[in-house]
Structures are given as structure tokens and as C-alpha cells.
Design a protein around this motif. Structure first.
Motif, PDB file in Angstrom:
ATOM      1  N   GLY A 199       0.828  -1.207   0.000  1.00 20.17           N
ATOM      2  CA  GLY A 199       0.000   0.000   0.000  1.00 20.17           C
ATOM      3  C   GLY A 199       0.858   1.252   0.000  1.00 20.17           C
ATOM      4  N   SER A 200       1.944   1.209   0.760  1.00 16.07           N
ATOM      5  CA  SER A 200       2.866   2.337   0.763  1.00 16.07           C
ATOM      6  C   SER A 200       3.498   2.518  -0.617  1.00 16.07           C
ATOM      7  N   ALA A 201       3.953   1.406  -1.171  1.00 16.38           N
ATOM      8  CA  ALA A 201       4.648   1.478  -2.458  1.00 16.38           C
ATOM      9  C   ALA A 201       3.715   1.906  -3.582  1.00 16.38           C
ATOM     10  N   ILE A 202       2.548   1.306  -3.631  1.00 16.05           N
ATOM     11  CA  ILE A 202       1.609   1.596  -4.720  1.00 16.05           C
ATOM     12  C   ILE A 202       0.904   2.909  -4.428  1.00 16.05           C
ATOM     13  N   GLY A 203       1.060   3.867  -5.309  1.00 16.73           N
ATOM     14  CA  GLY A 203       0.465   5.173  -5.041  1.00 16.73           C
ATOM     15  C   GLY A 203       0.392   5.996  -6.301  1.00 16.73           C
ATOM     16  N   LEU A 204       0.363   7.314  -6.112  1.00 13.94           N
ATOM     17  CA  LEU A 204       0.339   8.201  -7.267  1.00 13.94           C
ATOM     18  C   LEU A 204       1.556   7.929  -8.144  1.00 13.94           C
ATOM     19  N   GLY A 205       2.636   7.454  -7.516  1.00 11.48           N
ATOM     20  CA  GLY A 205       3.849   7.129  -8.265  1.00 11.48           C
ATOM     21  C   GLY A 205       3.606   6.068  -9.325  1.00 11.48           C
ATOM     22  N   ASN A 206       2.738   5.123  -9.040  1.00 11.70           N
ATOM     23  CA  ASN A 206       2.470   4.059 -10.012  1.00 11.70           C
ATOM     24  C   ASN A 206       1.490   4.491 -11.080  1.00 11.70           C
ATOM     25  N   ILE A 207       0.443   5.209 -10.667  1.00  7.38           N
ATOM     26  CA  ILE A 207      -0.675   5.403 -11.585  1.00  7.38           C
ATOM     27  C   ILE A 207      -0.624   6.753 -12.263  1.00  7.38           C
ATOM     28  N   GLY A 218       7.925  16.366   4.433  1.00  6.02           N
ATOM     29  CA  GLY A 218       8.028  17.165   3.203  1.00  6.02           C
ATOM     30  C   GLY A 218       7.270  16.544   2.038  1.00  6.02           C
ATOM     31  N   ILE A 219       7.470  15.250   1.805  1.00  4.29           N
ATOM     32  CA  ILE A 219       6.760  14.615   0.685  1.00  4.29           C
ATOM     33  C   ILE A 219       5.257  14.621   0.960  1.00  4.29           C
ATOM     34  N   LEU A 220       4.885  14.307   2.201  1.00  6.21           N
ATOM     35  CA  LEU A 220       3.454  14.309   2.534  1.00  6.21           C
ATOM     36  C   LEU A 220       2.827  15.659   2.212  1.00  6.21           C
ATOM     37  N   PHE A 267      13.034   3.812  -7.145  1.00  5.03           N
ATOM     38  CA  PHE A 267      13.166   4.100  -5.710  1.00  5.03           C
ATOM     39  C   PHE A 267      11.936   4.794  -5.160  1.00  5.03           C
ATOM     40  N   PHE A 268      11.437   5.775  -5.898  1.00  2.00           N
ATOM     41  CA  PHE A 268      10.250   6.484  -5.411  1.00  2.00           C
ATOM     42  C   PHE A 268       9.083   5.519  -5.291  1.00  2.00           C
ATOM     43  N   SER A 269       8.915   4.695  -6.315  1.00  4.28           N
ATOM     44  CA  SER A 269       7.756   3.826  -6.339  1.00  4.28           C
ATOM     45  C   SER A 269       7.788   2.773  -5.236  1.00  4.28           C
ATOM     46  N   LEU A 270       8.981   2.307  -4.891  1.00  7.22           N
ATOM     47  CA  LEU A 270       9.068   1.299  -3.828  1.00  7.22           C
ATOM     48  C   LEU A 270       9.120   1.931  -2.428  1.00  7.22           C
ATOM     49  N   SER A 271       8.951   3.251  -2.358  1.00  7.50           N
ATOM     50  CA  SER A 271       9.005   3.972  -1.071  1.00  7.50           C
ATOM     51  C   SER A 271      10.348   3.810  -0.372  1.00  7.50           C
ATOM     52  N   LEU A 272      11.427   3.953  -1.105  1.00  8.91           N
ATOM     53  CA  LEU A 272      12.752   3.744  -0.515  1.00  8.91           C
ATOM     54  C   LEU A 272      13.501   5.053  -0.342  1.00  8.91           C
ATOM     55  N   GLY A 273      14.427   5.060   0.599  1.00 12.84           N
ATOM     56  CA  GLY A 273      15.344   6.186   0.736  1.00 12.84           C
ATOM     57  C   GLY A 273      15.080   7.090   1.926  1.00 12.84           C
ATOM     58  N   MET A 274      13.959   6.907   2.620  1.00 15.03           N
ATOM     59  CA  MET A 274      13.697   7.766   3.778  1.00 15.03           C
ATOM     60  C   MET A 274      13.333   6.974   5.025  1.00 15.03           C
ATOM     61  N   GLY A 275      13.549   5.664   4.989  1.00 17.18           N
ATOM     62  CA  GLY A 275      13.308   4.900   6.205  1.00 17.18           C
ATOM     63  C   GLY A 275      11.872   4.424   6.391  1.00 17.18           C
ATOM     64  N   THR A 276      11.052   4.535   5.361  1.00 14.25           N
ATOM     65  CA  THR A 276       9.705   3.958   5.461  1.00 14.25           C
ATOM     66  C   THR A 276       9.799   2.464   5.767  1.00 14.25           C
ATOM     67  N   MET A 277      10.733   1.798   5.070  1.00 11.22           N
ATOM     68  CA  MET A 277      10.834   0.359   5.257  1.00 11.22           C
ATOM     69  C   MET A 277      11.586   0.001   6.542  1.00 11.22           C
ATOM     70  N   ILE A 297      -0.325   7.422   4.339  1.00 13.11           N
ATOM     71  CA  ILE A 297      -0.264   6.797   5.663  1.00 13.11           C
ATOM     72  C   ILE A 297       1.190   6.476   6.024  1.00 13.11           C
ATOM     73  N   SER A 298       1.912   5.885   5.061  1.00 10.48           N
ATOM     74  CA  SER A 298       3.290   5.475   5.360  1.00 10.48           C
ATOM     75  C   SER A 298       4.213   6.686   5.492  1.00 10.48           C
ATOM     76  N   LEU A 299       3.900   7.753   4.770  1.00  9.96           N
ATOM     77  CA  LEU A 299       4.710   8.969   4.895  1.00  9.96           C
ATOM     78  C   LEU A 299       4.543   9.580   6.285  1.00  9.96           C
ATOM     79  N   GLY A 341      16.249  14.611  -1.924  1.00  9.89           N
ATOM     80  CA  GLY A 341      16.183  14.088  -0.555  1.00  9.89           C
ATOM     81  C   GLY A 341      16.270  12.572  -0.515  1.00  9.89           C
ATOM     82  N   LEU A 342      15.454  11.914  -1.324  1.00  4.19           N
ATOM     83  CA  LEU A 342      15.440  10.448  -1.299  1.00  4.19           C
ATOM     84  C   LEU A 342      16.774   9.874  -1.758  1.00  4.19           C
ATOM     85  N   ALA A 343      17.412  10.506  -2.739  1.00  4.05           N
ATOM     86  CA  ALA A 343      18.688   9.978  -3.218  1.00  4.05           C
ATOM     87  C   ALA A 343      19.764  10.121  -2.140  1.00  4.05           C
TER      88      ALA A 343
HETATM   89  N1  TRP Z   1       5.717   4.964  -3.268  1.00  2.22           N
HETATM   90  C1  TRP Z   1       4.636   5.890  -3.233  1.00  2.22           C
HETATM   91  C2  TRP Z   1       4.125   6.083  -4.660  1.00  2.22           C
HETATM   92  O1  TRP Z   1       4.564   5.397  -5.531  1.00  2.22           O
HETATM   93  C3  TRP Z   1       4.987   7.208  -2.596  1.00  2.22           C
HETATM   94  C4  TRP Z   1       5.647   7.046  -1.272  1.00  2.22           C
HETATM   95  C5  TRP Z   1       5.077   6.700  -0.111  1.00  2.22           C
HETATM   96  C6  TRP Z   1       7.019   7.208  -1.005  1.00  2.22           C
HETATM   97  N2  TRP Z   1       6.016   6.612   0.875  1.00  2.22           N
HETATM   98  C7  TRP Z   1       7.203   6.919   0.347  1.00  2.22           C
HETATM   99  C8  TRP Z   1       8.079   7.524  -1.804  1.00  2.22           C
HETATM  100  C9  TRP Z   1       8.468   6.948   0.890  1.00  2.22           C
HETATM  101  C10 TRP Z   1       9.357   7.568  -1.241  1.00  2.22           C
HETATM  102  C11 TRP Z   1       9.543   7.271   0.085  1.00  2.22           C
HETATM  103  O2  TRP Z   1       3.296   6.908  -4.903  1.00  2.22           O
END
Ligand code: TRP
Length: 448
Positions: free
Chosen positions: A20-28, A99-101, A215-225, A312-314, A386-388
Motif C-alpha cells: 500500500g505504501s509502495a503503490i500510489g500516485l507514483g504508479n498510476i 516534506g513529501i506528505l 526508488f520512489f515507487s518502492l518507497s525507498l530512501g527515507m526509512g519507510t521500510m 499513511i506510510s509517509l 532528498g530520497l537519493a
Molecule cells: N511509493 C509511493 C508512490 O509510488 C509514494 C511514497 C510513499 C514514497 N512513501 C514513500 C516515496 C516513501 C518515497 C519514500 O506513490
């Protein structure tokens, strides 16, 4: 373990929440137009390789640090190396989350608007509507409030429970919309563009765009995972769960293209029309088709749902930081952080025409960021830079300071088969991942 932090109730619950975190506006919203701008199928192919060769191994690293320490990103680094400067990587994650939120929820608010517009059968006027503060500010506030509502209920009772409801609903609506799109005249032309690789379109910048998008799509780089990993139990399988999340995320992004490209070609539109694709081209199409408005309403509901499980994950990253480190109660923290993010998002929500100042306030040069508006600057600063930076620091920290040897032991817990690939994984995390992301960062900054 601190039982009050919360924990996932089930393996599938974690997978739904992380997917759910990964799939978002980034995918669609983002994936199809980035693919469109970068030549279609060849881009998609490179993207898939990056997801599995770079993104997924990095995801294992974040998840293992979270599970080993049972902490938020700041607390996790502190638990490994007390008092070290590496903590800045954790603080960066917390800050990027807010910031992203702050701008992501602005766009998510537009999706709510389009649910309404499809229901009343009026597809046009995107530009004027998002310039109207009396419309977009309340929608933005509603989206932040929805996010805060779910997060304040907690890890299992809020995030997991809602993800388990929302993700299947999302998937069914997506399938329905694809069937509709594939029956349109012109669908086959769209599919050819999308699925037939043209490798002459692949340039260095296409490759870098694919990695950034992965990276953006998988929600990586800011510690979500790290944060979501901290709610795993010791016998959960990080490897199979991570693979499931990556597969879901990739399949959904590719499926989103199966809606967008047939629709585009059916409308005779240019596949490289960028960010406007979903909000301008698709609504027109829905309005022109018999029964299309219902499909359109469903499409924007599914887009809102996808955005919600991401926001939610942000929000959860800064929230978990404050709960862990200041021992405050979850509901209070959630509403305070949500308010901060809302205030920080005001310039973004006003930057699409409502405020001349914020709409034309260029911070970064045009060579780096297309739009002069505040939202585009935020997206570049937090989402790209930021994410990079976060991903380089976190992979170096995990690879060299915590060490891949210790991380591997953590991963093998629950995933004994990992032992067979830990050598190559270690090389990826220590050398390859930080290096390639550093290169992406330099190009994003226009340095090379
Ligand atoms: N991955 C989400 C998307 O594809 C956006 C997102 C949620 C995100 N949490 C994140 C991106 C953390 C980077 C880091 O829309």
C-alpha cells in the motif's frame, strides 16, 4: 521489546501495508507519464530490472535494520551506533516524510475533486479548479485528515486493517478499468507503443529516470521500510515479503499503463503530455464514452485509495520517531505532525495559480526543475534530491557501519535461504547501490 509500539498481526497484513505504501500516485499518475516521456516499453524493461536488481536488495537492507532494532529511522541508527553523526540520515528521513506528505497530499486532494467531477459529468477545467483556493485547500485538508485518522488508530488496528480492506478494493477497481480501456478503439496502437520496446530511445537520462522512479515507487530512501520493518516479528520472512511487495508494485505500475496508453491513443493525444495526463486527458475520455463517467469515478476513487495508503506510510515515519523517542501517545503525535505537514503544504496547494507568488517562485534553475511553482520545487527537493541522499547514506550506514554481515544474520532469521545470496547482496549494498544512486544524484543536480 516495547509492546506499545505496535506490531503487524499477520504476514499478509504487513505485505498489504508495505505494498500500500509502495503503490500510489507514483504508479498510476507518475509511472505512465514518465514512461511516455522516455520512450515506452524500453523504459519499462529497464525499470523492471532496476526494481529487482537495485531497489529490492536495498529494501531488504532497510527492513532488516528496522526489524533488528525495532525502532524508527533515528532510533535505529542510534541503537547501532549511539551518538554517531549517522543519525542525520534518520532525521533526514523524518524530515523528508513530512516534506513529501506536504505536497503529495495536495495532488491526492485533486483526485478527490475528480471523483466528484466524474459523478456530476463535468471533465474539464483542471487548470482553473486547482487555482481555486476555496476548492483545493479544503480537499488537501481532508486528505491529510483521512491519513491522520487511519494512522492515529495504530499499526495493526489502523494501518494494517485499512490496508487489508483498501488494497483488494483498489485491485478490483483497477482490473475493471483496464478491461474498459482495452475495449476502446485505438487501444491496440496504445499497446504497441507501450509494450513494443524501441531501444533507440534509451539514453543515459532514460536510465537514470528509471532508477529514480524505481526508488520512489518502492518507497525507498527515507526509512519507510525501516519503520515498517520495525513492526515485523523475528520469524517473519523479509525476503519473500519484500519480493511480494516489489512484484505487486511493479505489476500495478505496468497495469496502470494498460489503462493510460490505450486511452491516450483512443483520444489521439500525445503520450508525452506529462503530469497533466491523468487529470486532463483521461477525464475527457471518460466523459466521451458511454458509461465512461462511472468508470471515471471508479478510476479516481482507486487513485485516491492508492494515494491514501501511501500518505499513511509517509506520516508513520515522523510519527514513529516522536512516539519512540519522546514517549508520547500516538493520537496526540499524529494530529500534531499532520498539522505541521498541512501548514508546510500551504505554499504548495496555493502554487497552482491561487497565489502568484508561490506559482512563480522558482528556487531551483529551470535546467533542473521544469515548473516554476512551489509544488514542483518541493517535489524536486524532497522527492528527487532528498530520497537519493537518504538512500546513499542509509545504504552506506547499513553496509559499512552496521555491516552487511550483521544485516545478513538478521535477514536469515525467518529466511534461511538468504544465506545463498548474501555474498552478492553484500556487494550490492556496500558498493553498487550507493555508487549508482550517487551517480543519479549528481545528474539530478546537473553536476555530471
Ligand atoms: N511509493 C509511493 C508512490 O509510488 C509514494 C511514497 C510513499 C514514497 N512513501 C514513500 C516515496 C516513501 C518515497 C519514500 O506513490
Amino acid at each position: 521489546m516495547d509492546v506499545n509500539r505496535g506490531q503487524w498481526n499477520s504476514k499478509i497484513g504487513f505485505i498489504m501495508a508495505a505494498a500500500g505504501s509502495a503503490i500510489g500516485l507514483g504508479n498510476i499518475w507518475r509511472f505512465p507519464y514518465v514512461a511516455g516521456e522516455n520512450g515506452g516499453a524500453a523504459f519499462v524493461l529497464i525499470y523492471v530490472v532496476f526494481v529487482f536488481a537495485i531497489g529490492l536488495p536495498y529494501m531488504f537492507a532497510e527492513l532488516s535494520l528496522g526489524r533488528a532494532t525495532q525502532k524508527n529511522p533515528v532510533g535505529a541508527i542510534h541503537a547501532i551506533l549511539p551518538g554517531s553523526v549517522w543519525k542525520v540520515a534518520g532525521y533526514l528521513g523524518v524530515f523528508i516524510g513530512i516534506g513529501i506528505l506536504s505536497f503529495y497530499a495536495v495532488i491526492a486532494g485533486w483526485t478527490l475533486l475528480y471523483i466528484y467531477k466524474m459523478i456530476v459529468g463535468d471533465p474539464g477545467g483542471f487548470g482553473e479548479l486547482i487555482a481555486e483556493p476555496a476548492i483545493v485547500v479544503p480537499l488537501f485538508a481532508i486528505f491529510i485528515a483521512l491519513t491522520a485518522f487511519v494512522v492515529h488508530k495504530g499499526v495493526a488496528e489502523g494501518i494494517e486493517k485499512w490496508s487489508k480492506i483498501l488494497m483488494p478494493v483498489f485491485f478490483i477497481m483497477l482490473l475493471g478499468t483496464i478491461i474498459f480501456a482495452l475495449t476502446l478503439d485505438g487501444a491496440s496502437k496504445g499497446l504497441t507503443f507501450y509494450l513494443h520496446p524501441d531501444f533507440s530511445k534509451i539514453t543515459w537520462s532514460v536510465v537514470l529516470a528509471a532508477l529514480g522512479q524505481a526508488f520512489f515507487s518502492l518507497s525507498l530512501g527515507m526509512g519507510t521500510m525501516i519503520t515498517y520493518g520495525s513492526y515485523l516479528s523475528k520469524d517473519d520472512n523479509i525476503v519473500t515479503s519484500g519480493i511480494s511487495v516489489a512484484i505487486f508494485d511493479t505489476v500495478i505500475a505496468i497495469m496502470a499503463g494498460l489503462i493510460i496508453f490505450p486511452a491516450l491513443f483512443a483520444m489521439g493525444e500525445d503520450p508525452s503530455s506529462g503530469p497533466l495526463l491523468v487529470f486532463v486527458v483521461l477525464p475527457k475520455l471518460f466523459a466521451a464514452m458511454p458509461g465512461g463517467l462511472i468508470v471515471g469515478a471508479i478510476f479516481f476513487i482507486l487513485l485516491s485509495v492508492a494515494a491514501l495508503t501511501s500518505t499513511i506510510s509517509l506520516l508513520e515515519v515522523p510519527v514513529s520517531y516522536v512516539i519512540d523517542e519522546f514517549k508520547m501517545s500516538r493520537p496526540k503525535v499524529v494530529w500534531i505532525v499532520a498539522l505541521i505537514s498541512f501548514l508546510m503544504g500551504i505554499p504548495s496547494v496555493l502554487s497552482q495559480g491561487a497565489s502568484h507568488f508561490y506559482s512563480t517562485l522558482r528556487i531551483f534553475p529551470q535546467s533542473l526543475v521544469d515548473g516554476p511553482d512551489f509544488l514542483s520545487q518541493m517535489s524536486f527537493f524532497f522527492g528527487d534530491i532528498g530520497l537519493a541522499v537518504g538512500a546513499v547514506l542509509l545504504s552506506l550506514f547499513i553496509g559499512w557501519k552496521w555491516t552487511t554481515a550483521k544485516a545478513s544474520v538478521e535477514i536469515e532469521n525467518g529466511a534461511p535461504g538468504f544465506v545463498k545470496i548474501k555474498g552478492i547482496w553484500g556487494i550490492l549494498v556496500k558498493f553498487v547501490i550507493p555508487l549508482v544512486i550517487f551517480i543519479v544524484l549528481l545528474t539530478t543536480l546537473g553536476i555530471v
